[in-house]
Write a protein that holds these residues in place. Sequence first.
Motif, mmCIF file in Angstrom:
data_model
loop_
_atom_site.group_PDB
_atom_site.id
_atom_site.type_symbol
_atom_site.label_atom_id
_atom_site.label_comp_id
_atom_site.label_asym_id
_atom_site.label_seq_id
_atom_site.Cartn_x
_atom_site.Cartn_y
_atom_site.Cartn_z
ATOM 1 N N GLY A 237 -61.394 28.605 -5.787
ATOM 2 C CA GLY A 237 -61.976 27.943 -3.952
ATOM 3 C C GLY A 237 -61.647 28.539 -3.001
ATOM 4 N N ALA A 238 -61.501 28.717 -1.950
ATOM 5 C CA ALA A 238 -61.197 28.642 -0.678
ATOM 6 C C ALA A 238 -59.936 28.584 -0.101
ATOM 7 C CB ALA A 238 -62.622 28.002 0.442
ATOM 8 N N SER A 239 -59.206 27.761 -0.842
ATOM 9 C CA SER A 239 -57.527 26.639 -0.503
ATOM 10 C C SER A 239 -56.216 27.922 -1.387
ATOM 11 C CB SER A 239 -57.800 25.406 -0.153
ATOM 12 O OG SER A 239 -58.547 25.085 -2.118
ATOM 13 N N GLY A 240 -57.282 28.756 -2.677
ATOM 14 C CA GLY A 240 -55.981 29.371 -2.715
ATOM 15 C C GLY A 240 -54.766 30.397 -2.363
ATOM 16 N N ALA A 241 -54.254 30.073 -2.758
ATOM 17 C CA ALA A 241 -53.036 30.520 -1.771
ATOM 18 C C ALA A 241 -51.744 31.815 -2.678
ATOM 19 C CB ALA A 241 -51.595 29.443 -1.255
ATOM 20 N N ILE A 242 -51.308 31.510 -4.144
ATOM 21 C CA ILE A 242 -50.849 32.229 -4.669
ATOM 22 C C ILE A 242 -51.399 33.679 -5.141
ATOM 23 C CG2 ILE A 242 -49.643 32.208 -7.109
ATOM 24 C CD1 ILE A 242 -49.990 29.409 -8.039
ATOM 25 N N GLY A 243 -52.600 33.598 -5.423
ATOM 26 C CA GLY A 243 -53.890 34.875 -5.745
ATOM 27 C C GLY A 243 -53.872 35.753 -4.468
ATOM 28 N N SER A 244 -54.147 34.437 -3.089
ATOM 29 C CA SER A 244 -53.880 35.447 -1.854
ATOM 30 C C SER A 244 -52.319 36.062 -0.926
ATOM 31 C CB SER A 244 -54.747 34.990 -0.943
ATOM 32 O OG SER A 244 -54.165 33.209 -0.288
ATOM 33 N N GLY A 245 -51.796 35.715 -1.859
ATOM 34 C CA GLY A 245 -50.799 35.232 -0.909
ATOM 35 C C GLY A 245 -50.135 37.053 -1.901
ATOM 36 N N LEU A 246 -49.972 37.138 -3.566
ATOM 37 C CA LEU A 246 -49.319 38.266 -3.390
ATOM 38 C C LEU A 246 -50.421 39.788 -3.492
ATOM 39 C CD1 LEU A 246 -49.696 37.147 -7.344
ATOM 40 C CD2 LEU A 246 -47.747 37.523 -5.920
ATOM 41 N N ALA A 247 -51.828 39.665 -2.960
ATOM 42 C CA ALA A 247 -52.250 40.728 -2.465
ATOM 43 C C ALA A 247 -52.025 40.685 -1.241
ATOM 44 C CB ALA A 247 -53.848 39.925 -2.655
ATOM 45 N N SER A 248 -51.072 39.593 0.034
ATOM 46 C CA SER A 248 -51.310 40.595 1.237
ATOM 47 C C SER A 248 -49.450 40.700 0.805
ATOM 48 C CB SER A 248 -51.151 39.281 1.509
ATOM 49 O OG SER A 248 -50.775 39.088 3.197
ATOM 50 N N THR A 249 -48.939 40.543 0.551
ATOM 51 C CA THR A 249 -47.780 40.914 -0.149
ATOM 52 C C THR A 249 -47.294 42.541 -0.270
ATOM 53 O OG1 THR A 249 -46.511 38.473 -0.129
ATOM 54 C CG2 THR A 249 -44.793 40.079 -0.552
ATOM 55 N N TYR A 250 -47.885 42.150 -1.697
ATOM 56 C CA TYR A 250 -48.301 43.259 -2.721
ATOM 57 C C TYR A 250 -50.053 44.062 -2.347
ATOM 58 C CZ TYR A 250 -44.139 40.750 -3.811
ATOM 59 O OH TYR A 250 -43.072 40.375 -3.591
ATOM 60 N N SER A 251 -49.861 44.684 -1.021
ATOM 61 C CA SER A 251 -51.276 45.146 -0.778
ATOM 62 C C SER A 251 -50.746 46.806 -0.984
ATOM 63 C CB SER A 251 -51.291 45.298 0.920
ATOM 64 O OG SER A 251 -50.381 45.786 1.501
ATOM 65 N N SER A 252 -49.790 47.200 -1.541
ATOM 66 C CA SER A 252 -49.687 48.693 -2.250
ATOM 67 C C SER A 252 -48.783 48.656 -2.964
ATOM 68 C CB SER A 252 -49.458 49.688 -1.296
ATOM 69 O OG SER A 252 -48.469 49.315 -0.094
ATOM 70 N N ASP A 253 -48.264 50.336 -3.996
ATOM 71 C CA ASP A 253 -47.630 49.514 -4.659
ATOM 72 C C ASP A 253 -46.696 48.205 -6.088
ATOM 73 O OD1 ASP A 253 -47.507 52.676 -4.860
ATOM 74 O OD2 ASP A 253 -45.838 52.855 -2.810
ATOM 75 N N SER A 254 -48.719 47.868 -6.503
ATOM 76 C CA SER A 254 -48.111 46.568 -7.082
ATOM 77 C C SER A 254 -47.946 46.422 -8.174
ATOM 78 C CB SER A 254 -48.983 45.406 -6.374
ATOM 79 O OG SER A 254 -49.522 44.592 -7.554
ATOM 80 N N ARG A 255 -46.990 45.610 -8.122
ATOM 81 C CA ARG A 255 -46.376 45.555 -10.071
ATOM 82 C C ARG A 255 -47.273 43.662 -10.855
ATOM 83 N NH1 ARG A 255 -43.577 49.573 -12.132
ATOM 84 N NH2 ARG A 255 -43.742 51.513 -10.954
ATOM 85 N N VAL A 256 -48.005 43.345 -10.074
ATOM 86 C CA VAL A 256 -47.864 41.875 -10.694
ATOM 87 C C VAL A 256 -49.722 42.464 -11.206
ATOM 88 C CG1 VAL A 256 -47.662 39.614 -9.598
ATOM 89 C CG2 VAL A 256 -46.149 41.217 -8.750
ATOM 90 N N ALA A 257 -50.237 41.311 -12.360
ATOM 91 C CA ALA A 257 -51.134 41.210 -12.602
ATOM 92 C C ALA A 257 -51.375 40.087 -12.500
ATOM 93 C CB ALA A 257 -51.316 42.118 -13.862
ATOM 94 N N SER A 258 -51.779 39.376 -12.090
ATOM 95 C CA SER A 258 -52.725 38.214 -12.388
ATOM 96 C C SER A 258 -53.877 37.646 -13.301
ATOM 97 C CB SER A 258 -52.604 37.115 -11.169
ATOM 98 O OG SER A 258 -53.562 37.746 -10.358
ATOM 99 N N ILE A 259 -53.386 36.739 -14.034
ATOM 100 C CA ILE A 259 -55.213 36.474 -14.573
ATOM 101 C C ILE A 259 -55.267 34.845 -14.043
ATOM 102 C CG2 ILE A 259 -53.664 36.253 -16.692
ATOM 103 C CD1 ILE A 259 -56.994 37.181 -17.862
ATOM 104 N N TYR A 260 -56.942 34.516 -13.854
ATOM 105 C CA TYR A 260 -56.252 32.927 -14.056
ATOM 106 C C TYR A 260 -57.182 32.363 -15.495
ATOM 107 C CZ TYR A 260 -59.326 28.534 -12.617
ATOM 108 O OH TYR A 260 -59.978 27.591 -12.443
ATOM 109 N N SER A 261 -57.259 31.491 -15.484
ATOM 110 C CA SER A 261 -56.956 30.704 -16.910
ATOM 111 C C SER A 261 -56.724 28.590 -16.918
ATOM 112 C CB SER A 261 -56.367 30.928 -17.947
ATOM 113 O OG SER A 261 -56.885 30.572 -19.141
#
Length: 384
Positions: A237-261
């Motif tokens: 939903g619109a209030s998700g903070a974990i994925g958006s935080g990762l995308a913002s913090t590691y917007s380049s050279d990322s080493r985090v892959a997240s999968i929703y389940s």
Amino acid sequence: MASIDDIVTVSITADTTNPTRAGFGTPLILTYHTRFADAYRTYTSLTEMAADNFTSVDDAYRMASAIFSQNPRPRRVVVGRLSSAPAYERKLTITSSTEGEYVRCKVIAPETGVVNQIEVLIGSGETTTDVAEDVDTEIEAVAGVDSAFSGAVVTVTPTTAGRQVFIYDLENCTVEDSTGDGGYDTALTALQPLNNDWYWVLINTGSHVNVDDVAAWVAADGKKIFAATLSDSAEIGASGAIGSGLASTYSSDSRVASIYSESPHLFAGAAWVGVCASRQPGTYTAALKSLSGVTPDGLTSTEEGYLEEDAINHYQTVAGVPIVMNGVLSDGTYIDDRHGIDALLAAIQEAVYTVFVNSEKVPFTAAGLDVVKRSEEHLTTSKP
């Protein structure tokens, strides 16, 4: 008398020492458990884990099972151990007070693995607080589970420290993994000098604080990939903070892959790593893979949009086939590209190191530099 030896001299030397190859196909499972006292152990099968008294309700066993259930699968996993039990916790929030509707969810008893169906009919005039109280009563009756409600929120914890209470199949409620800081990053730092022969990092919680801590650790290390399984309802939903935080913090050279389940007990991230880690780096794509033992989610296009906006992967059925979408890290780049680049860099480093180790001296001359160059060119032009 002139000889060809005067023109061309050939020497063939067998290397006598080779460095240990980096474990690009090896996942690390990091959880709290009391099955052994060592910092880590390496396993090639679930049978070996069972011999160390792991059971099917242990998170480490569940995660290893998700990995070993894939075909092909990695040859081994490294199982690490937290020194103390995190405060595992989930918060269930009631989202309806409409008379005649049901609030439903499934709760897994942490000690036995028994699945308990929670079902509460909303009565006339009831508020979400009233419903939460009824849900709390039912959850409290599940063996090995403690719960308490405040307002519309039911906080669920295990009776035994170190266990987790998994909640899924939600109706008219949402869930959040609110587990506190478990010191996973500290454990990784302590483990690395003892055994660094692993590449994929897996932990048994998707709480915000712990995902952030491990994401920061792999970013600083610069040589691993962290695969996080996210099950918080807010992420779709619109209030998700974990994925958006990762995308913002590691917007380049990322080493985090997240999968929703929506089914955290199935450890989709571990299953996905099982698929990727079993492949030769540079020869596969992490997207469009089916995961044995993982139930695909029935997400709406709107929910998919929220996930993809935050570079969170998901497991959906497309044209009758369950597949992972979209195979990306938090910066939007492809996981398999990062895996391949890391493996190539390590292989070049190992090849050059082998030259140094097996030579009396590599002179700082054109001839010496050519020896190093040829070792690199062999790797970059050879097929995997």
